[in-house]
Design a protein around this motif. Sequence first.
Motif, PDB file in Angstrom:
ATOM      1  N   GLY A 193     -10.877  19.872   1.004  1.00 30.16           N
ATOM      2  CA  GLY A 193      -9.628  19.127   1.067  1.00 30.16           C
ATOM      3  C   GLY A 193      -8.466  20.024   1.454  1.00 30.16           C
ATOM      4  N   ASP A 194      -8.463  21.221   0.874  1.00 28.00           N
ATOM      5  CA  ASP A 194      -7.378  22.159   1.141  1.00 28.00           C
ATOM      6  C   ASP A 194      -7.367  22.574   2.616  1.00 28.00           C
ATOM      7  OD1 ASP A 194      -5.278  23.954   0.349  1.00 28.00           O
ATOM      8  OD2 ASP A 194      -6.731  25.559   0.674  1.00 28.00           O
ATOM      9  N   VAL A 195      -8.562  22.887   3.133  1.00 26.47           N
ATOM     10  CA  VAL A 195      -8.662  23.298   4.531  1.00 26.47           C
ATOM     11  C   VAL A 195      -8.181  22.170   5.443  1.00 26.47           C
ATOM     12  CG1 VAL A 195     -10.305  23.807   6.370  1.00 26.47           C
ATOM     13  CG2 VAL A 195     -10.468  25.011   4.188  1.00 26.47           C
ATOM     14  N   LEU A 196      -8.586  20.955   5.112  1.00 23.54           N
ATOM     15  CA  LEU A 196      -8.178  19.819   5.939  1.00 23.54           C
ATOM     16  C   LEU A 196      -6.677  19.577   5.832  1.00 23.54           C
ATOM     17  CD1 LEU A 196     -11.154  17.360   5.417  1.00 23.54           C
ATOM     18  CD2 LEU A 196     -10.540  18.619   7.485  1.00 23.54           C
ATOM     19  N   ALA A 197      -6.145  19.730   4.625  1.00 21.94           N
ATOM     20  CA  ALA A 197      -4.699  19.518   4.452  1.00 21.94           C
ATOM     21  C   ALA A 197      -3.912  20.512   5.303  1.00 21.94           C
ATOM     22  CB  ALA A 197      -4.321  19.665   2.985  1.00 21.94           C
ATOM     23  N   HIS A 198      -4.410  21.745   5.358  1.00 16.78           N
ATOM     24  CA  HIS A 198      -3.711  22.748   6.157  1.00 16.78           C
ATOM     25  C   HIS A 198      -3.834  22.464   7.658  1.00 16.78           C
ATOM     26  CE1 HIS A 198      -3.366  25.172   2.500  1.00 16.78           C
ATOM     27  NE2 HIS A 198      -2.448  25.843   3.147  1.00 16.78           N
ATOM     28  N   ALA A 199      -4.873  21.707   8.010  1.00 17.02           N
ATOM     29  CA  ALA A 199      -5.089  21.451   9.436  1.00 17.02           C
ATOM     30  C   ALA A 199      -4.210  20.324   9.943  1.00 17.02           C
ATOM     31  CB  ALA A 199      -6.554  21.121   9.686  1.00 17.02           C
ATOM     32  N   VAL A 200      -3.651  19.531   9.040  1.00 11.12           N
ATOM     33  CA  VAL A 200      -2.983  18.303   9.470  1.00 11.12           C
ATOM     34  C   VAL A 200      -1.820  18.590  10.419  1.00 11.12           C
ATOM     35  CG1 VAL A 200      -1.640  16.310   8.734  1.00 11.12           C
ATOM     36  CG2 VAL A 200      -3.666  16.970   7.455  1.00 11.12           C
ATOM     37  N   LEU A 201      -0.839  19.373   9.946  1.00 12.30           N
ATOM     38  CA  LEU A 201       0.358  19.540  10.766  1.00 12.30           C
ATOM     39  C   LEU A 201       0.086  20.258  12.089  1.00 12.30           C
ATOM     40  CD1 LEU A 201       3.209  20.129   8.175  1.00 12.30           C
ATOM     41  CD2 LEU A 201       2.443  18.027   9.265  1.00 12.30           C
ATOM     42  N   PRO A 202      -0.592  21.425  12.084  1.00  8.12           N
ATOM     43  CA  PRO A 202      -0.856  22.044  13.392  1.00  8.12           C
ATOM     44  C   PRO A 202      -1.725  21.159  14.272  1.00  8.12           C
ATOM     45  CG  PRO A 202      -1.907  23.302  11.615  1.00  8.12           C
ATOM     46  CD  PRO A 202      -1.037  22.284  10.974  1.00  8.12           C
ATOM     47  N   GLY A 203      -2.703  20.492  13.669  1.00  9.97           N
ATOM     48  CA  GLY A 203      -3.571  19.617  14.447  1.00  9.97           C
ATOM     49  C   GLY A 203      -2.768  18.500  15.087  1.00  9.97           C
ATOM     50  N   VAL A 204      -1.870  17.912  14.322  1.00 12.60           N
ATOM     51  CA  VAL A 204      -1.065  16.815  14.850  1.00 12.60           C
ATOM     52  C   VAL A 204      -0.100  17.329  15.928  1.00 12.60           C
ATOM     53  CG1 VAL A 204       0.790  15.209  14.277  1.00 12.60           C
ATOM     54  CG2 VAL A 204      -1.243  15.323  12.842  1.00 12.60           C
ATOM     55  N   ALA A 205       0.552  18.460  15.636  1.00 15.70           N
ATOM     56  CA  ALA A 205       1.532  18.964  16.599  1.00 15.70           C
ATOM     57  C   ALA A 205       0.886  19.257  17.944  1.00 15.70           C
ATOM     58  CB  ALA A 205       2.201  20.231  16.055  1.00 15.70           C
ATOM     59  N   LEU A 206      -0.235  19.954  17.901  1.00 13.56           N
ATOM     60  CA  LEU A 206      -0.915  20.294  19.149  1.00 13.56           C
ATOM     61  C   LEU A 206      -1.610  19.059  19.724  1.00 13.56           C
ATOM     62  CD1 LEU A 206      -1.569  22.595  21.050  1.00 13.56           C
ATOM     63  CD2 LEU A 206      -3.501  23.200  19.613  1.00 13.56           C
ATOM     64  N   GLY A 207      -2.125  18.217  18.840  1.00  7.49           N
ATOM     65  CA  GLY A 207      -2.866  17.040  19.279  1.00  7.49           C
ATOM     66  C   GLY A 207      -1.977  16.043  19.995  1.00  7.49           C
ATOM     67  N   LEU A 208      -0.762  15.859  19.500  1.00  6.09           N
ATOM     68  CA  LEU A 208       0.126  14.883  20.126  1.00  6.09           C
ATOM     69  C   LEU A 208       0.492  15.300  21.548  1.00  6.09           C
ATOM     70  CD1 LEU A 208       2.515  13.658  17.304  1.00  6.09           C
ATOM     71  CD2 LEU A 208       0.492  12.576  18.270  1.00  6.09           C
ATOM     72  N   LEU A 209       0.624  16.604  21.716  1.00  6.93           N
ATOM     73  CA  LEU A 209       0.911  17.109  23.045  1.00  6.93           C
ATOM     74  C   LEU A 209      -0.173  16.665  24.023  1.00  6.93           C
ATOM     75  CD1 LEU A 209       3.190  19.019  23.869  1.00  6.93           C
ATOM     76  CD2 LEU A 209       1.571  20.882  23.719  1.00  6.93           C
ATOM     77  N   THR A 210      -1.419  16.830  23.595  1.00  6.16           N
ATOM     78  CA  THR A 210      -2.553  16.428  24.420  1.00  6.16           C
ATOM     79  C   THR A 210      -2.661  14.912  24.470  1.00  6.16           C
ATOM     80  OG1 THR A 210      -3.574  18.380  23.493  1.00  6.16           O
ATOM     81  CG2 THR A 210      -4.955  17.004  24.863  1.00  6.16           C
ATOM     82  N   ALA A 211      -2.307  14.265  23.375  1.00  6.09           N
ATOM     83  CA  ALA A 211      -2.385  12.806  23.337  1.00  6.09           C
ATOM     84  C   ALA A 211      -1.488  12.195  24.412  1.00  6.09           C
ATOM     85  CB  ALA A 211      -1.982  12.292  21.959  1.00  6.09           C
ATOM     86  N   GLY A 212      -0.326  12.817  24.613  1.00  7.09           N
ATOM     87  CA  GLY A 212       0.567  12.333  25.658  1.00  7.09           C
ATOM     88  C   GLY A 212      -0.118  12.349  27.015  1.00  7.09           C
ATOM     89  N   VAL A 213      -0.843  13.439  27.275  1.00  8.33           N
ATOM     90  CA  VAL A 213      -1.581  13.550  28.537  1.00  8.33           C
ATOM     91  C   VAL A 213      -2.634  12.448  28.630  1.00  8.33           C
ATOM     92  CG1 VAL A 213      -3.007  15.043  29.951  1.00  8.33           C
ATOM     93  CG2 VAL A 213      -1.233  16.032  28.498  1.00  8.33           C
ATOM     94  N   PHE A 214      -3.362  12.246  27.540  1.00  8.84           N
ATOM     95  CA  PHE A 214      -4.434  11.246  27.544  1.00  8.84           C
ATOM     96  C   PHE A 214      -3.867   9.844  27.738  1.00  8.84           C
ATOM     97  CE2 PHE A 214      -7.863  13.690  24.961  1.00  8.84           C
ATOM     98  CZ  PHE A 214      -7.928  14.607  25.977  1.00  8.84           C
ATOM     99  N   LEU A 215      -2.800   9.579  27.019  1.00 12.11           N
ATOM    100  CA  LEU A 215      -2.201   8.245  27.097  1.00 12.11           C
ATOM    101  C   LEU A 215      -1.869   7.889  28.546  1.00 12.11           C
ATOM    102  CD1 LEU A 215       0.592   7.086  24.643  1.00 12.11           C
ATOM    103  CD2 LEU A 215       0.443   6.221  26.936  1.00 12.11           C
ATOM    104  N   ARG A 216      -1.195   8.819  29.181  1.00 14.64           N
ATOM    105  CA  ARG A 216      -0.815   8.624  30.564  1.00 14.64           C
ATOM    106  C   ARG A 216      -2.008   8.411  31.467  1.00 14.64           C
ATOM    107  NH1 ARG A 216       2.955  12.047  34.246  1.00 14.64           N
ATOM    108  NH2 ARG A 216       1.180  11.672  35.559  1.00 14.64           N
TER     109      ARG A 216
END
Lengths: 550, 343, 364
Positions: free
Chosen positions: C226-249
């Motif tokens: 749980g701890d490892v996953l909790a730490h992954a949330v913010l960096p994962g989201v920050a970097l993921g959204l950047l890529t998500a924008g590319v995918f969405l388009r």
Amino acid sequence: MTSAYTKTRRTLAVVAGTAAFALVLAGCAAGGSSSSDGTVAKTLTIGTTDKVTTLDPAGSYDNGSFAVQNQVFPFLYNTPYGSSDVEPDIAESGDFTSPTEFTVKLKPGLKFANGNALTSSDVKFTFDRDLKIADGNGPSSLLYNLASVAAPDDTTVVFTLKTANDQVFKQILSSPAGPIVDEDVFPADKLATDDEIVKGNAFAGQYTITSYTFNTLIGYKANPDYQGVLGKAKTDVVNVKYYTSQSNLKLDIQQGNIDVAFRSLSPTDISSLESDKKVTVYHGPGGEIRYFVFNFETQPFGTKTADADPAKALAVRQAAADLIDRDALSKNVYKGTYSPLYSYVPDGLTGATTVLKSLYGDKKGGPDADAAKATLEAAGITTPVKLDLQYNTDHYGESSSDEYAAIKSQLEATGLFTVNLQSTEYVQYSKDRKAGVYSVFQLGWFPDYSDADNYLTPFFYNPTDTEAFIINHYDDPAVDKLILEQGVTSDAKARAKIIEEIQAKVAAQLPTIPMLQGDQVAVAVKGVEGVKDTLDASFKFRYAALSKVG
Amino acid sequence: MASTSLAPKRSIWQRIPVVHQLRQSVGLQRGMLVAGLVLVAIFLLTAIFAPLLAPYGFSQLKGDDGDFPTQQAPSSAHLLGTTVGGYDVLSRVIWGTQTAFLVIVVAIILSIFIGVFLGLVSGYLGGWLDRILVVVADAVYAFPSLLLAIVISIVISGGQSGLWAGVTSAAVSITVVFIPQYFRVIRAETLRIKAEAYVESAKVIGSNRSRIMFRHVLRNATRTLPLIFTLNASEAILTLAGLGFLGFGIEPTAAAEWGYDLHKAISDVTSGIWWTALFPGLAIVLVVLGITLVGESLNDLADPRLRTRRRAIGSLPPAGDVTVIPGGTLDEVGNIDQLEARP
Amino acid sequence: MTTTSTEVGTPVAPPTQTKTEKKRGGGLGRYIVIRFLLIIPTVFILVTLVFLLMRTIGDPISAALGGKLNAAQLQERIHAAGYDRPVLVQYFEYLGQIFTGNFGNTISDNRPITEVLLTYGGATLELAFYALIVAFIVGIPLGMLAAYLRDRWPDAVLRVLAILFYATPVFFAGLILQLIFGVWLDVLPIAGRGTTNTELQMQLLPNPTGIYLIDAFRIGDPQIIGDVLAHAVLPGVALGLLTAGVFLRLVRTNVIGTLSTDYVDAARSRGVGEFRLVTKHAYKPALIPIITVIGLQIALLLSGAVLTETTFEWKGLGFMLAQYLSARDFVAVQGIVALLAVIVAITNFIVDIIAAAIDPRVRY
């Protein structure tokens, strides 16, 4: 991962490791915010933004690595808590048995944590190795005065020195060149990797390292075999977390995720934590100094300029010294985490003065534009004087840019100077500085050992065959002579007098203008004790002094 | 394939890329384009009139009544507050537009000239030079652009962080990353046109081939290039900001730069000082948003399938709009997609 | 797989695609071989460039001790380390070392370069993995939605959102997240990969993989997972959204494209609803270009996450590369760049092969 734990340790080590494992687990279970039952906590977590380069003392010469080495390696000489002078640590005694022979007697029965005996041959091995490897990043240059080392018997070490009666050598034994290493673990002709050192358990300081992830987390356990001057560690298990960002370190201490934060928090962070009731901010004397240097060749009216004139050049330096408002820098830029510095040897060390206070500005420590104007006029200089001021942002701290913007503003305030401010990336900065590209430039210094000598020799000792590291072409034979003299004067009072004289002589010439002295600042959550004990003029932060109650 | 159809001549006004597309657009698409253009216009106007708009200089530390306070919350004297060093946030945000504008201009000019030149040469000459250039372009593409920017900033400026040093290093490093983009567009276009009948015929009648090539390639590429421009511009701003954030930025007394201000704001945020980070950050976001909106809209309008259908059916697409599709637009749009990942 | 969509699908042209001269023929096998062989010069050129660049910007000894030693002492050390020899001599020595498989130890911190690559490569891989998951979950459905509602206001909102993901520098997003989650809410960890406890447990794990999620499962403690996953949330989201924008388009563009193809028209004429058209018919062919883009995204995620890693204290390859760069650690920088070059080149290779298998026109 560079985890140190492996199944292939020797039996003894495995037992020790398992014990550590149990302790670590126990510590963790209670760790963080432990219950307040008045007992001393077994575990303490410290956070820092230091960077370790290597655990091997022969391969590192930086604060971050030395901070670790300091906890786990033994020294022949060390600074007791609360002092700035060195005493024998794992040594029993040390004396000049002849002018060039410094003989150290080790305490009997010393051991490394891996069970190996710690004898004079380890000591000889350590220093021979350091000189032999002479690693590019290593501290071997500190052993400039060491000719050879001999180990006539198990507890006797004889250092043969190049110059006689060297009063600084004891200090050097407490410096980054001083940690004693295990000859059975460290290779004689190359650096040991961190893994080898941790697996070899080659420690004999107050702590041993039980687990190690490079620049992420180091697990320490108190070393019961340590017999030196600093005494046993107060807390059994210490974990040190390495941060890359100051603000994350600050958040974690604020939220109680760590117990102590030491080096470095930004001035903003510190002033914000000072009003936080859950933590205490401790200030101790600091050895770090900030100053700027005039290159005597290229500064205005310098010896290599078209209108060379030593008197005018001096007037320019004096006028600058008149205008600097150290209090403002300390308060506005550094929020009190740096104190004004009025001499070359920082406050807290034997022999320190405040000579610049009485010489420049309003003679009380503040700036004085009229004095500056008078100085320049007396020398027949037309104002404004153009000054190219260089500083660096990635080596001397984040606040350098604010500091130098403020200095520019101070110098320009009454129109006596126009300052062209430039900043440069560190490696290029070092290169350009040495090549004499910069006429006026920022530097900073963190001492190798806490002695006035370390603030004088590297800066102002400029005999013909060698050159001080600041390379500003300042050369005063009288100062050279005095610097040599203080190094061999064994009477403490007489030596302090010489040191004062040197400062006065240098202050009149102003090859550099010292500005600020950095406090050591540690922040601890409530219940942590002993922080004050280790924030001393040794400038070494010892985890062993810390304990946490409740 | 390429129908260089003889459409009726349009006035110069209509042929200016953006104006033409604006007229062509309808509905939401027009809304997005207009929104983007408005943001870009505000940005440009701010940059031009910065000396008039900004209450203080970008490196001003004291006003008429003494030193500025440090880290002061927004007030009437300092509408957006002051920084840790005592700078006025609003002034630095406004002056920052000039720096951002400079970096865009330098980056685009460099990229166009070098990229177009290499693409033309490579595509036209072919052979081993072409192959080498292609492989080099790929290799450069693989290098993390921000780290390249750091290295280049050190090489170019000797690590000095003056205004021009900072702008040039961000611009050059972005150029290095974007050259392969321009290179590929131009090269593909060159290869295609080289095989076209009219170039062959031009050869036969002995006219200057390279001149013909140059004219035709450029004419066809002008429809794809604006798209890359906008990305190039956005990336230039973001790279400059990234450099500033990593501490390789522009000296604060030399120019105002948003990335640098954000870098200095890191320790403010944890102390609850939000104004030093928020405004420079928003400035970056809005400018990049504006530029990208324009770019996206232009992209859509260049692609008949993405373009919102017009009410009037009769109007034929003007000359050239269709020509690029087989060899050009869409391919490049895809390439642009890859570029967007800038983690 | 159908190829009807490749008209639209080609958006994903990898860097090498357009260089093919289409008149040359050749089988897929031949193409694969040529394409594979091209990896070698690509990596070679990059390593050479990095070698030369690094030699022009200073040496590791000045970087470490420029403020401690005087000029003579520094020069002596630089000479002893051989950094003052002609660059060509050093270059050939370096090549020799590489060919004998000796990658050496880093200069600044004396660690085997292979260990450095494994340790930080694992961290970077893990971050890229989280980011891709976020990008998939956010980018693809929203892209389809935007295509389905094209030219209506939700489409515009989604597209502006995608641009915002791209336009927000990750360090700015990081600061805002820090303000929200670290200062105001205190719900999610804002930096690092685990608490002290987690890190300690990781250290005690024999043969750690360096990928914390895997290691956490090996430890088997749900709290640590749980701890490892909790730490992954913010960096994962920050970097993921950047890529998500590319995918969405990308998804939007391609779905709209396929919606107008004959094959979809045929389905439409059979009376299939517009929503079903998007989710069933237009969606599949549109995936092909997306798959190829994902390949490139992985490469870019691995190589370029410096800012994300710095912002969230995620010590991965990009972060370390920046560190080693400022320490002028030739060995480490060259090693990391070479690894990145290999990864990017191989990904490009795979993408090219997929593209070539789908559409023979892109081959040599």
